[in-house]
Every structure is written in structure tokens, then in C-alpha cells.
Design a protein around this motif. Structure first.
Motif, mmCIF file in Angstrom:
data_model
loop_
_atom_site.group_PDB
_atom_site.id
_atom_site.type_symbol
_atom_site.label_atom_id
_atom_site.label_comp_id
_atom_site.label_asym_id
_atom_site.label_seq_id
_atom_site.Cartn_x
_atom_site.Cartn_y
_atom_site.Cartn_z
ATOM 1 N N ARG A 1 0.837 -1.202 0.000
ATOM 2 C CA ARG A 1 0.000 0.000 0.000
ATOM 3 C C ARG A 1 0.877 1.259 0.000
ATOM 4 O O ARG A 1 0.667 2.178 -0.782
ATOM 5 C CB ARG A 1 -0.899 -0.045 1.238
ATOM 6 N N ASP A 2 1.887 1.274 0.866
ATOM 7 C CA ASP A 2 2.742 2.459 0.965
ATOM 8 C C ASP A 2 3.550 2.682 -0.317
ATOM 9 O O ASP A 2 3.832 3.818 -0.690
ATOM 10 C CB ASP A 2 3.658 2.361 2.181
ATOM 11 N N LEU A 3 3.910 1.586 -0.987
ATOM 12 C CA LEU A 3 4.651 1.701 -2.254
ATOM 13 C C LEU A 3 3.742 2.136 -3.407
ATOM 14 O O LEU A 3 4.225 2.524 -4.470
ATOM 15 C CB LEU A 3 5.240 0.340 -2.637
ATOM 16 N N GLY A 4 2.436 2.013 -3.210
ATOM 17 C CA GLY A 4 1.503 2.292 -4.311
ATOM 18 C C GLY A 4 1.356 1.114 -5.265
ATOM 19 O O GLY A 4 0.857 1.282 -6.374
ATOM 20 N N ALA A 5 1.761 -0.076 -4.852
ATOM 21 C CA ALA A 5 1.609 -1.251 -5.724
ATOM 22 C C ALA A 5 0.171 -1.751 -5.724
ATOM 23 O O ALA A 5 -0.250 -2.469 -6.630
ATOM 24 C CB ALA A 5 2.541 -2.375 -5.274
ATOM 25 N N ILE A 6 -0.587 -1.409 -4.689
ATOM 26 C CA ILE A 6 -2.019 -1.716 -4.673
ATOM 27 C C ILE A 6 -2.769 -0.404 -4.426
ATOM 28 O O ILE A 6 -2.230 0.526 -3.837
ATOM 29 C CB ILE A 6 -2.396 -2.755 -3.583
ATOM 30 N N THR A 7 -3.999 -0.368 -4.913
ATOM 31 C CA THR A 7 -4.781 0.849 -4.696
ATOM 32 C C THR A 7 -5.822 0.644 -3.609
ATOM 33 O O THR A 7 -6.331 1.615 -3.062
ATOM 34 C CB THR A 7 -5.502 1.299 -5.983
ATOM 35 N N ARG A 8 -6.150 -0.607 -3.317
ATOM 36 C CA ARG A 8 -7.226 -0.876 -2.379
ATOM 37 C C ARG A 8 -7.117 -2.294 -1.859
ATOM 38 O O ARG A 8 -6.595 -3.176 -2.550
ATOM 39 C CB ARG A 8 -8.570 -0.764 -3.112
ATOM 40 N N PHE A 9 -7.622 -2.528 -0.659
ATOM 41 C CA PHE A 9 -7.693 -3.888 -0.129
ATOM 42 C C PHE A 9 -8.989 -3.987 0.658
ATOM 43 O O PHE A 9 -9.129 -3.371 1.714
ATOM 44 C CB PHE A 9 -6.483 -4.175 0.770
ATOM 45 N N GLY A 10 -9.933 -4.727 0.124
ATOM 46 C CA GLY A 10 -11.219 -4.839 0.810
ATOM 47 C C GLY A 10 -12.254 -5.426 -0.128
ATOM 48 O O GLY A 10 -11.913 -6.001 -1.166
ATOM 49 N N PRO A 11 -13.534 -5.285 0.225
ATOM 50 C CA PRO A 11 -14.588 -5.857 -0.613
ATOM 51 C C PRO A 11 -14.771 -5.078 -1.923
ATOM 52 O O PRO A 11 -14.728 -3.855 -1.931
ATOM 53 C CB PRO A 11 -15.859 -5.724 0.252
ATOM 54 N N PHE A 12 -14.952 -5.814 -3.007
ATOM 55 C CA PHE A 12 -15.295 -5.228 -4.308
ATOM 56 C C PHE A 12 -16.786 -5.402 -4.493
ATOM 57 O O PHE A 12 -17.273 -6.522 -4.505
ATOM 58 C CB PHE A 12 -14.570 -5.963 -5.442
ATOM 59 N N LEU A 13 -17.487 -4.308 -4.641
ATOM 60 C CA LEU A 13 -18.947 -4.370 -4.681
ATOM 61 C C LEU A 13 -19.458 -4.415 -6.114
ATOM 62 O O LEU A 13 -18.852 -3.840 -7.014
ATOM 63 C CB LEU A 13 -19.528 -3.135 -3.978
ATOM 64 N N ASP A 14 -20.563 -5.120 -6.288
ATOM 65 C CA ASP A 14 -21.231 -5.163 -7.585
ATOM 66 C C ASP A 14 -22.541 -4.386 -7.457
ATOM 67 O O ASP A 14 -23.472 -4.851 -6.794
ATOM 68 C CB ASP A 14 -21.496 -6.610 -7.974
ATOM 69 N N ALA A 15 -22.572 -3.225 -8.076
ATOM 70 C CA ALA A 15 -23.746 -2.355 -7.932
ATOM 71 C C ALA A 15 -25.018 -3.051 -8.423
ATOM 72 O O ALA A 15 -26.069 -2.925 -7.806
ATOM 73 C CB ALA A 15 -23.535 -1.052 -8.697
ATOM 74 N N ALA A 16 -24.893 -3.812 -9.517
ATOM 75 C CA ALA A 16 -26.088 -4.437 -10.085
ATOM 76 C C ALA A 16 -26.678 -5.461 -9.122
ATOM 77 O O ALA A 16 -27.889 -5.533 -8.930
ATOM 78 C CB ALA A 16 -25.760 -5.079 -11.423
#
Lengths: 159, 160
Positions: free
Chosen positions: A57-72
Motif C-alpha cells: 500500500r505504501d509503495l503504491g503497488a495496490i490501490t485498495r484492499f477490501g470488498p469489491f462491490l457489484d452495484a447491479a
């Protein structure tokens, strides 16, 4: 935090970083100590996995860590939208568009339609309301490209 | 459908899971819930597809995939579904959709996102897609992203 756009220098990511980054794209367990579970698979301690995620995260190699939601699936909707923004108004319009929470991502692209963003709303009727509001605020047309069919979402890379 | 507690859990985690040994218990503590209730509800939301997965989002740019092309294709409607299926299955295509055209400005109905380490790689992949589409292809274009203006992912809105 601004998202990193430059590639990391060669050698910044070590084997542990790569192993954790690859593994955690596939999903994270829903148990009491999920970092320990992932660590056991990779031959790492719980703390090593946690430290590695923080480092990525600190390196910027990932942008997020958590649930990915599906709006539909939530009864809502996504809609890809595009605008042709005059060059001299671009920064002003970015500010107006990004101020909407419903704008999940927004990209500048090299085309007459130079701003492409995704509206993600948990209620489908909000898509039209949000797009109409952006038209009213900017005085520019918002073209709407709702998905008719989705073929594949395999958004993963091998680090 | 989601109830108020589901929405509270999603709101608490959509910015990221806490990086502690027991992340779900931590979220439960924030919300005054039992830890098992948080995992049970997250698991139910995964089953219904509200949560696609719990995972990291890689930053393609940091990982060297600096060329990002939204390739767009005007494909005859009667074959668009079948051909879209084939394009979507290509390993370098990360998202692929059929969308309505916006004539006259926008004749394209098939969108395929291509990531590559440079533009030459993206162009080579476009040639692969062109070969699949064959005679059904009427015209195409490719829009490189020149700047990320926002990338937060989906957020729940309002307090409901």
C-alpha cells in the motif's frame, strides 16, 4: 492520496511482495485470522503478511484492499459516461464531476470524448439523476453507455 | 436486498479492511456487532454477488502495465454477442462489455480494455482482436488513458 502512475523500479518488489500481491487478488478468507490463513498457504507468518500488505500500500503497488462491490447485484447500477470537455475548461470540469460520490473512477483519454467516468449507484434511478446533475452543473452533454452485456472480469495481473 | 446492518458493514470496509490480525472482529468492534455476525453477513453478500470478492486491487501502472487502452469496436449486432464472448476470453482483456452506440458521435458497441507494458503491446493485442472479429467488424478505435482523474471504486451513498 494521489495514485502512483510510474512503474516501481526493478527490484523494489521482492518475492514475498509478489507472492502476497498475487495471492490476495484471488480473494481473502472470511475466517477469524485471515492473514494467518494466507500466511500458512505462502509459508509466511501472520505478521509478515500484514506488514507486506502495508508495504504494498505504501509503495503504491495496490490501490485498495477490501470488498469489491457489484452495484447491479445490490439492485443498483453502473454506467459508463463520456464527455467532450473543451481543453480550457478541463480542470474546472474535473472538479465538478469528481465532487460526485457516485463517480467511482474517471479517466482522461485522447479522443474528442476526452473524459470517461463510471457512475456507480446503489439505486438505478440515481444514475439518470447524477448524469443529469453533471450536465446541469457543467453545461456539457453526458453520453451514457450502460452495459448491455458483460463478458468477463478477470482484472488480475501477475506481479 | 441489503438491510441497514449490511450497509453499515459495507460502509465501514469500502475504504479498506483494517490491517490487523483479526480484521473482521475489529470491524465488529467499530459497529458494536458480534464478530461472527460480520463474517456471516460478508459471506452472505459474497454468495448473492453483492461482494464480488474481498481482495487487493493491483495498481497496474506501478506494476509496469503503463499502457492502458480502451479498445472500441463497431461489430454487426447479430454476431456481437458471440464475438464479444470470444474477445472477453482473451487473457489480455481485463474488462469487456457490449454497450449501446451513441450515433452519430459514437458508432462502437463492443468495448474491450487492454493493458500492456507499452503501446506496441496494446497495438499487437488489437490486431489479435481484429482477427477474431473478421468481417463483422465495421470500424474501430482505441482510446489511451492519459491521466487517472479519480479511482475510488464504488461507494455507498446517503445514510440508508
Amino acid at each position: 492520496m494521489m495514485m502512483r502512475r510510474q512503474p516501481l523500479a526493478a527490484g523494489v518488489l521482492g518475492p514475498t511482495d509478489r507472492a502476497v500481491l498475487n495471492r490476495l487478488q484471488d480473494g481473502f478468507p472470511l475466517d477469524d485470522q485471515p492473514f494467518a490463513t494466507v500466511g500458512a498457504e505462502l509459508g509466511l507468518t501472520e505478521q509478515e503478511v500484514i506488514d507486506t500488505v502495508m508495504r504494498l500500500r505504501d509503495l503504491g503497488a495496490i490501490t485498495r484492499f477490501g470488498p469489491f462491490l457489484d452495484a447491479a447485484a445490490m439492485g443498483g447500477a453502473f454506467c459508463l459516461c463520456a464527455m467532450a470537455v473543451p481543453e480550457e475548461r478541463f480542470e474546472e470540469v474535473v472538479t465538478l464531476v469528481n465532487a460526485h460520490d457516485a463517480v467511482a473512477h474517471n479517466y482522461q483519454r485522447d479522443h474528442a470524448l476526452n473524459m470517461w467516468f463510471v457512475l456507480a449507484c446503489d439505486r438505478p434511478e440515481r444514475i439518470t439523476a447524477e448524469a443529469d446533475a453533471i450536465e446541469a452543473e457543467t453545461g456539457l452533454a453526458v453520453l451514457r453507455f450502460p452495459k448491455l452485456r458483460e463478458f468477463f472480469i478477470g482484472f488480475r495481473v501477475t506481479a | 436486498m441489503l438491510d441497514a446492518i449490511d450497509r453499515k458493514i459495507l460502509k465501514a470496509t469500502q475504504g479498506g479492511l483494517p490491517l490487523v490480525p483479526q480484521p473482521y472482529a475489529e470491524v465488529a468492534k467499530w459497529l458494536g456487532l458480534a464478530p461472527e455476525e460480520v463474517t456471516r453477513r460478508l459471506s452472505a453478500m459474497q454468495e448473492t454477488g453483492v461482494i464480488r470478492r474481498i481482495a487487493v486491487a493491483p495498481n497496474h501502472y506501478a506494476l509496469g502495465m503503463v499502457a492502458n487502452g480502451m479498445s472500441v469496436w463497431d461489430v454487426a449486432d447479430d454476431t456481437a454477442e458471440t464475438l464479444g464472448e470470444q474477445v472477453g476470453a482473451l487473457p489480455f482483456v481485463t474488462h469487456s462489455y457490449l454497450r449501446p452506440r451513441a450515433l452519430p458521435q459514437w458508432p462502437y458497441n463492443l468495448f474491450a480494455m487492454i493493458h500492456g507494458s507499452d503501446r506496441a503491446e496494446v497495438e499487437a493485442h488489437r490486431a489479435d482482436i481484429r482477427a477474431i472479429l473478421g468481417d463483422a467488424l465495421r470500424s474501430d478505435d482505441n482510446l489511451y488513458s492519459t491521466r487517472i482523474l479519480k479511482k475510488t471504486g464504488m461507494r455507498l451513498q446517503g445514510d440508508g
